[in-house]
Motif scaffolding. Sequence first.
Motif, PDB file in Angstrom:
ATOM      1  N   ILE A 160      63.644 -37.933 -88.678  1.00  0.00           N
ATOM      2  CA  ILE A 160      64.611 -38.838 -88.056  1.00  0.00           C
ATOM      3  C   ILE A 160      65.377 -38.112 -86.948  1.00  0.00           C
ATOM      4  O   ILE A 160      65.611 -38.672 -85.880  1.00  0.00           O
ATOM      5  CB  ILE A 160      65.575 -39.416 -89.122  1.00  0.00           C
ATOM      6  N   GLY A 161      65.743 -36.866 -87.193  1.00  0.00           N
ATOM      7  CA  GLY A 161      66.448 -36.078 -86.187  1.00  0.00           C
ATOM      8  C   GLY A 161      65.619 -35.880 -84.932  1.00  0.00           C
ATOM      9  O   GLY A 161      66.136 -35.961 -83.814  1.00  0.00           O
ATOM     10  N   GLU A 162      64.316 -35.634 -85.097  1.00  0.00           N
ATOM     11  CA  GLU A 162      63.440 -35.481 -83.935  1.00  0.00           C
ATOM     12  C   GLU A 162      63.286 -36.801 -83.195  1.00  0.00           C
ATOM     13  O   GLU A 162      63.299 -36.841 -81.964  1.00  0.00           O
ATOM     14  CB  GLU A 162      62.078 -34.945 -84.376  1.00  0.00           C
ATOM     15  N   ALA A 163      63.124 -37.903 -83.947  1.00  0.00           N
ATOM     16  CA  ALA A 163      62.957 -39.217 -83.313  1.00  0.00           C
ATOM     17  C   ALA A 163      64.190 -39.633 -82.527  1.00  0.00           C
ATOM     18  O   ALA A 163      64.080 -40.250 -81.468  1.00  0.00           O
ATOM     19  CB  ALA A 163      62.621 -40.260 -84.375  1.00  0.00           C
ATOM     20  N   LEU A 164      65.367 -39.298 -83.057  1.00  0.00           N
ATOM     21  CA  LEU A 164      66.612 -39.677 -82.393  1.00  0.00           C
ATOM     22  C   LEU A 164      67.106 -38.630 -81.406  1.00  0.00           C
ATOM     23  O   LEU A 164      68.078 -38.859 -80.691  1.00  0.00           O
ATOM     24  CB  LEU A 164      67.703 -39.947 -83.436  1.00  0.00           C
ATOM     25  N   GLY A 165      66.479 -37.466 -81.405  1.00  0.00           N
ATOM     26  CA  GLY A 165      66.888 -36.397 -80.499  1.00  0.00           C
ATOM     27  C   GLY A 165      68.179 -35.707 -80.906  1.00  0.00           C
ATOM     28  O   GLY A 165      68.881 -35.159 -80.063  1.00  0.00           O
ATOM     29  N   ILE A 166      68.492 -35.733 -82.203  1.00  0.00           N
ATOM     30  CA  ILE A 166      69.692 -35.069 -82.709  1.00  0.00           C
ATOM     31  C   ILE A 166      69.279 -33.698 -83.223  1.00  0.00           C
ATOM     32  O   ILE A 166      68.623 -33.584 -84.255  1.00  0.00           O
ATOM     33  CB  ILE A 166      70.357 -35.911 -83.827  1.00  0.00           C
ATOM     34  N   GLU A 167      69.661 -32.665 -82.496  1.00  0.00           N
ATOM     35  CA  GLU A 167      69.188 -31.320 -82.802  1.00  0.00           C
ATOM     36  C   GLU A 167      69.606 -30.840 -84.190  1.00  0.00           C
ATOM     37  O   GLU A 167      68.832 -30.199 -84.889  1.00  0.00           O
ATOM     38  CB  GLU A 167      69.689 -30.335 -81.749  1.00  0.00           C
ATOM     39  N   PHE A 168      70.838 -31.157 -84.600  1.00  0.00           N
ATOM     40  CA  PHE A 168      71.343 -30.704 -85.894  1.00  0.00           C
ATOM     41  C   PHE A 168      70.473 -31.215 -87.048  1.00  0.00           C
ATOM     42  O   PHE A 168      70.289 -30.523 -88.038  1.00  0.00           O
ATOM     43  CB  PHE A 168      72.790 -31.169 -86.075  1.00  0.00           C
ATOM     44  N   LEU A 169      69.941 -32.420 -86.928  1.00  0.00           N
ATOM     45  CA  LEU A 169      69.153 -33.017 -88.015  1.00  0.00           C
ATOM     46  C   LEU A 169      67.676 -32.651 -87.965  1.00  0.00           C
ATOM     47  O   LEU A 169      66.915 -33.052 -88.831  1.00  0.00           O
ATOM     48  CB  LEU A 169      69.294 -34.540 -87.986  1.00  0.00           C
ATOM     49  N   GLN A 170      67.245 -31.896 -86.979  1.00  0.00           N
ATOM     50  CA  GLN A 170      65.826 -31.593 -86.819  1.00  0.00           C
ATOM     51  C   GLN A 170      65.327 -30.476 -87.728  1.00  0.00           C
ATOM     52  O   GLN A 170      64.141 -30.179 -87.751  1.00  0.00           O
ATOM     53  CB  GLN A 170      65.527 -31.241 -85.363  1.00  0.00           C
ATOM     54  N   TYR A 171      66.218 -29.873 -88.487  1.00  0.00           N
ATOM     55  CA  TYR A 171      65.837 -28.739 -89.322  1.00  0.00           C
ATOM     56  C   TYR A 171      66.146 -29.024 -90.785  1.00  0.00           C
ATOM     57  O   TYR A 171      67.071 -29.759 -91.106  1.00  0.00           O
ATOM     58  CB  TYR A 171      66.583 -27.468 -88.876  1.00  0.00           C
ATOM     59  N   ASN A 172      65.395 -28.398 -91.649  1.00  0.00           N
ATOM     60  CA  ASN A 172      65.622 -28.506 -93.088  1.00  0.00           C
ATOM     61  C   ASN A 172      66.866 -27.692 -93.434  1.00  0.00           C
ATOM     62  O   ASN A 172      66.849 -26.467 -93.331  1.00  0.00           O
ATOM     63  CB  ASN A 172      64.397 -27.988 -93.842  1.00  0.00           C
ATOM     64  N   ILE A 173      67.934 -28.371 -93.846  1.00  0.00           N
ATOM     65  CA  ILE A 173      69.171 -27.629 -94.132  1.00  0.00           C
ATOM     66  C   ILE A 173      69.031 -26.754 -95.361  1.00  0.00           C
ATOM     67  O   ILE A 173      69.753 -25.779 -95.508  1.00  0.00           O
ATOM     68  CB  ILE A 173      70.399 -28.563 -94.275  1.00  0.00           C
ATOM     69  N   LEU A 174      68.088 -27.071 -96.257  1.00  0.00           N
ATOM     70  CA  LEU A 174      67.897 -26.238 -97.444  1.00  0.00           C
ATOM     71  C   LEU A 174      67.254 -24.897 -97.102  1.00  0.00           C
ATOM     72  O   LEU A 174      67.305 -23.965 -97.898  1.00  0.00           O
ATOM     73  CB  LEU A 174      67.056 -26.973 -98.489  1.00  0.00           C
ATOM     74  N   GLY A 175      66.666 -24.787 -95.928  1.00  0.00           N
ATOM     75  CA  GLY A 175      66.064 -23.542 -95.491  1.00  0.00           C
ATOM     76  C   GLY A 175      66.995 -22.693 -94.649  1.00  0.00           C
ATOM     77  O   GLY A 175      66.658 -21.573 -94.277  1.00  0.00           O
ATOM     78  N   ASN A 176      68.166 -23.212 -94.343  1.00  0.00           N
ATOM     79  CA  ASN A 176      69.146 -22.494 -93.528  1.00  0.00           C
ATOM     80  C   ASN A 176      70.176 -21.846 -94.450  1.00  0.00           C
ATOM     81  O   ASN A 176      70.842 -22.528 -95.217  1.00  0.00           O
ATOM     82  CB  ASN A 176      69.826 -23.476 -92.564  1.00  0.00           C
ATOM     83  N   GLN A 177      70.316 -20.541 -94.357  1.00  0.00           N
ATOM     84  CA  GLN A 177      71.211 -19.816 -95.255  1.00  0.00           C
ATOM     85  C   GLN A 177      72.659 -20.260 -95.123  1.00  0.00           C
ATOM     86  O   GLN A 177      73.416 -20.237 -96.086  1.00  0.00           O
ATOM     87  CB  GLN A 177      71.100 -18.315 -95.012  1.00  0.00           C
ATOM     88  N   ASN A 178      73.068 -20.714 -93.952  1.00  0.00           N
ATOM     89  CA  ASN A 178      74.448 -21.144 -93.740  1.00  0.00           C
ATOM     90  C   ASN A 178      74.697 -22.591 -94.147  1.00  0.00           C
ATOM     91  O   ASN A 178      75.842 -22.981 -94.351  1.00  0.00           O
ATOM     92  CB  ASN A 178      74.853 -20.956 -92.275  1.00  0.00           C
ATOM     93  N   LEU A 179      73.650 -23.405 -94.252  1.00  0.00           N
ATOM     94  CA  LEU A 179      73.824 -24.829 -94.534  1.00  0.00           C
ATOM     95  C   LEU A 179      73.227 -25.283 -95.861  1.00  0.00           C
ATOM     96  O   LEU A 179      73.400 -26.440 -96.241  1.00  0.00           O
ATOM     97  CB  LEU A 179      73.215 -25.669 -93.403  1.00  0.00           C
ATOM     98  N   ALA A 180      72.531 -24.420 -96.558  1.00  0.00           N
ATOM     99  CA  ALA A 180      71.872 -24.838 -97.802  1.00  0.00           C
ATOM    100  C   ALA A 180      72.870 -25.352 -98.827  1.00  0.00           C
ATOM    101  O   ALA A 180      72.592 -26.308 -99.559  1.00  0.00           O
ATOM    102  CB  ALA A 180      71.064 -23.677 -98.378  1.00  0.00           C
ATOM    103  N   TRP A 181      74.052 -24.761 -98.875  1.00  0.00           N
ATOM    104  CA  TRP A 181      75.066 -25.211 -99.834  1.00  0.00           C
ATOM    105  C   TRP A 181      75.499 -26.638 -99.545  1.00  0.00           C
ATOM    106  O   TRP A 181      75.904 -27.355-100.462  1.00  0.00           O
ATOM    107  CB  TRP A 181      76.258 -24.257 -99.851  1.00  0.00           C
ATOM    108  N   VAL A 182      75.418 -27.072 -98.279  1.00  0.00           N
ATOM    109  CA  VAL A 182      75.785 -28.448 -97.935  1.00  0.00           C
ATOM    110  C   VAL A 182      74.856 -29.423 -98.644  1.00  0.00           C
ATOM    111  O   VAL A 182      75.293 -30.440 -99.190  1.00  0.00           O
ATOM    112  CB  VAL A 182      75.761 -28.665 -96.402  1.00  0.00           C
ATOM    113  N   GLY A 183      73.568 -29.115 -98.665  1.00  0.00           N
ATOM    114  CA  GLY A 183      72.607 -29.957 -99.372  1.00  0.00           C
ATOM    115  C   GLY A 183      72.890 -30.020-100.859  1.00  0.00           C
ATOM    116  O   GLY A 183      72.817 -31.094-101.469  1.00  0.00           O
TER     117      GLY A 183
END
Length: 171
Positions: A16-39
């Motif tokens: 959805i992030g790629e389709a809408l062009g929203i860079e923040f949503l284009q990545y798996n947050i569970l794979g990001n060490q700084n954002l995994a806790w958000v998930g």
Amino acid sequence: MAYVFSFLFSQLVPSIGEALGIEFLQYNILGNQNLAWVGVVIVTVWQAAAFNTILYLSGLVTIDDSLYEAAEIDGASSFEKFRHITVPMIIPFFTINLVVSMKNFLMAFDQVVALTEGGPGTATESVSFLIYQGAFAEGQFAYQSANAIVFFIIIVLISFFQFKVLEGRER
């Protein structure tokens, strides 16, 4: 449920992030060490929402309709009825909900295991997960049993403190 959210975070949201062009949503947050806790927080809160809603609804049905009728006769507005009748009557339910929710959030385990297994790296390790991992992966049964007892005592103390602070607000 966590596996469904894992799929959502890793496949659907990035698409959805790629389709809408929203860079923040284009990545798996569970794979990001700084954002995994958000998930993990999103899943934990979503999981707790049903219980919290049921608790508040049970508080609302305990309020006698005659209180609202009397306030209506006295000319109270909807906001005044909410402020002077609804809120004071459900404060005990708020207290219970806050204490139980705090305990559940401190003891987050199944969400961490199912979503990230404590990773990436050590970004989403909770105390419960560390106790489990130390006991069963590293064989430190006695040490982790002692840690579990200390963790239990800390949760009891936090719950007791919450009850004392919120009990004064109920009156």
